[in-house]
Design a protein around this motif. Sequence first.
Motif, short mmCIF file in Angstrom:
data_model
loop_
_atom_site.label_atom_id
_atom_site.label_comp_id
_atom_site.label_asym_id
_atom_site.label_seq_id
_atom_site.Cartn_x
_atom_site.Cartn_y
_atom_site.Cartn_z
N THR A 1 5.94 13.56 -0.26
CA THR A 1 5.95 14.70 -1.17
C THR A 1 5.06 14.40 -2.37
O THR A 1 4.94 13.24 -2.78
N THR A 2 4.43 15.41 -2.90
CA THR A 2 3.52 15.20 -4.03
C THR A 2 4.28 14.69 -5.24
O THR A 2 5.44 15.04 -5.46
N VAL B 1 0.86 -1.18 0.00
CA VAL B 1 0.00 0.00 0.00
C VAL B 1 0.89 1.23 0.00
O VAL B 1 1.78 1.36 0.86
N VAL B 2 0.68 2.14 -0.96
CA VAL B 2 1.49 3.35 -1.08
C VAL B 2 0.58 4.56 -1.01
O VAL B 2 -0.46 4.62 -1.68
N ALA B 3 0.96 5.55 -0.18
CA ALA B 3 0.16 6.76 -0.01
C ALA B 3 1.03 7.99 -0.20
O ALA B 3 2.27 7.93 -0.08
N TRP B 4 0.39 9.11 -0.46
CA TRP B 4 1.05 10.41 -0.64
C TRP B 4 0.44 11.42 0.34
O TRP B 4 -0.53 11.11 1.02
N PRO B 5 0.99 12.65 0.44
CA PRO B 5 0.49 13.62 1.43
C PRO B 5 -1.02 13.81 1.38
O PRO B 5 -1.62 13.81 0.31
N LYS B 6 -1.60 13.96 2.55
CA LYS B 6 -3.01 14.23 2.80
C LYS B 6 -3.91 13.01 2.64
O LYS B 6 -5.12 13.11 2.86
N THR B 7 -3.33 11.88 2.25
CA THR B 7 -4.13 10.66 2.15
C THR B 7 -4.69 10.31 3.53
O THR B 7 -3.96 10.29 4.52
N GLY B 8 -6.00 10.06 3.60
CA GLY B 8 -6.63 9.64 4.84
C GLY B 8 -6.72 10.71 5.91
O GLY B 8 -7.00 10.39 7.07
N LEU C 1 -1.25 2.98 10.49
CA LEU C 1 -0.94 1.91 9.54
C LEU C 1 0.46 2.08 8.98
O LEU C 1 1.19 1.10 8.76
N PHE C 2 0.85 3.31 8.73
CA PHE C 2 2.13 3.61 8.09
C PHE C 2 3.24 3.84 9.11
O PHE C 2 4.38 4.14 8.72
N GLY C 3 2.93 3.74 10.40
CA GLY C 3 3.94 3.90 11.44
C GLY C 3 4.51 5.30 11.52
O GLY C 3 5.70 5.47 11.81
N ILE C 4 3.68 6.29 11.27
CA ILE C 4 4.14 7.67 11.28
C ILE C 4 3.11 8.56 11.96
O ILE C 4 1.98 8.15 12.22
N ARG C 5 3.53 9.78 12.24
CA ARG C 5 2.62 10.86 12.59
C ARG C 5 2.95 12.03 11.71
O ARG C 5 4.13 12.42 11.59
N VAL C 6 1.96 12.58 11.04
CA VAL C 6 2.17 13.73 10.16
C VAL C 6 1.84 14.99 10.95
O VAL C 6 0.68 15.22 11.32
N ALA C 7 2.86 15.80 11.21
CA ALA C 7 2.68 17.00 12.02
C ALA C 7 2.11 18.16 11.24
O ALA C 7 1.72 19.17 11.81
N GLY C 8 2.08 18.05 9.93
CA GLY C 8 1.57 19.13 9.10
C GLY C 8 2.19 19.06 7.71
O GLY C 8 2.90 18.10 7.37
N TYR C 9 1.94 20.09 6.93
CA TYR C 9 2.43 20.12 5.55
C TYR C 9 3.05 21.47 5.23
O TYR C 9 2.63 22.51 5.75
N GLU D 1 4.16 22.16 -4.82
CA GLU D 1 4.38 20.85 -4.20
C GLU D 1 3.99 20.93 -2.73
O GLU D 1 4.01 22.00 -2.12
N VAL D 2 3.60 19.80 -2.18
CA VAL D 2 3.23 19.71 -0.77
C VAL D 2 4.10 18.65 -0.13
O VAL D 2 4.11 17.49 -0.57
N ASN D 3 4.86 19.04 0.89
CA ASN D 3 5.73 18.12 1.59
C ASN D 3 5.25 17.92 3.01
O ASN D 3 4.93 18.88 3.72
N ALA D 4 5.19 16.66 3.43
CA ALA D 4 4.69 16.33 4.77
C ALA D 4 5.81 16.42 5.80
O ALA D 4 6.96 16.06 5.53
#
Length: 516
Positions: free
Chosen positions: A396-397, A258-265, A281-289, A362-365
């Motif tokens: 990254t987008t 399973v592959v995801a990009w920024p803002k997925t979910g 699921l991805f073992g991460i926390r996204v603090a923002g963009y 571009e949007v970087n997480a």
Amino acid sequence: SFAAYWEWMAGIIRERHPGAIITHKMMWKGMISDLAAPHQQNYRLWSRAVSVTGGDIYPHPYENFTLRWIMDSYRSFGDGKQVWINEHNGAGVEATNPPAPAMPPETYSAWLWQAVGRGAGGVFHWCLMPGLQADNGGWYSFSDATLSPGFWVTSRELQRLRKIEPYLFRTVAEPGEVAILHSWPSLIQQPGKPISGYATSVADALYRAHVPVRFIDEEMLRSGRLDGVKAILLPGSFCLGATDIAVLRQFAARGGLVVAWPKTGDCDELNRPAGPEFQQLFGIRVAGYDAAPMSVDGIFLDLVHHSWTYQKAPIDQKLTTANYRKTPVRIIPGRHLLGALAGTELAGGPLTGFEDLALDQEVNARIEPAGATVMARFPDGRPAVTQNGRFVYVGTTPMAAGKNWQIALRQLLEAAGVTPPGYVRDAGGRPVDHVDLATLNGVGFRLIIVTNHALGRFYDGRPAAGLTIGIRGPANLRLIQLLDTPTEIVPSLKNGYGEIPAAFLPGEAKVFLAVP
């Protein structure tokens, strides 16, 4: 409600004519990218009422992957029903005054064969009969009533198509081991360019690598229609519910990627801010963009000679390619899915044509690992791509993605066990973007349709020589080149693929019968 109306109407027809074949004529723009949002066309719902799906297909002068996306969408969301081409030509394009781009006649040939290779069982040319109109001179004719080259090329290819009819109607298109989630909730609730940019760029990269694609939506994901799927890609799937997350977890537990990009979910299916379940699921926390404009790093011009125009005179036309500057990403050493590419820098690349819908930024997480392995980092050391078992997060987008990004995506798919049915490569072993390869499977045989687009983002329409076609098969693979005079070709076996040398004229298609 409109889908329900169609089902009611189809029911009346079937009540009086039980054997009737019911079809429809759909405009493609509602099926792909964020163009579906204002139209609110759910093609899966619209296709329930019919026996045969179908739609309009028009050549695009600069890009060659839109046709593939359209046909795969028809077949995927039509649940495998037969596909017809309702219209196929440059209607209103070749007969339009400049500065509208002129297209070489071979474009029509290329698009016809690309469509057939993706499972089109029928062709109905609404505009094949030339007609005159006061405003533009008609579809297949010039304003002086003479027939255009596009008419003759299309007519010729239809006659050649008749030669493989006995095989065509006994085949189905290669289903594809890679599925892209086409999220109707995201498209309708969060319309905008980011969705378009993600989806177009990812689908474009797959087609250029000759990887068959199938499209699924949330309903198909939840109902388990994933037979043969080894990887699910989530570009622009911003609204995912708890059920979707549970299905993705089960899919990965069975070995799927399973592959995801920024803002997925980031939102649930009702467009409300989501909880942490998806990121877990991805073992991460996204603090923002962080969003930043992609500045142009260079403009490239190439001269293309066209033998005809609206004025029926030769013309030289320039194709413009902009190279966009994008934050680079470097793959780091380690035991992870991209380990073989350690040290490779993933940077921006050229952007033109239909993919301009991606455009602008571009949007970087801002990724904080919470159990995930870091596979690549931004220049400042922040994580850029992570892996948590079978879950990969690209921070990254994918817009304006360069060649190395495409190589990285292929590396991920290889790790998932994806095996493309074939390839077209140049003398250096690189995939040839402008040549399409599609497979139709029959009982005891396959049809391989290889088509050279007449004009594309990385191809100026000149003859292409020194290429190698690879077709997956056993050691006793036999290849017979159909069309014109059938000829048997003896391939050389290499890594499970039978290889043959190839050269293409603009718009040329080759059809191979592959048997053990």
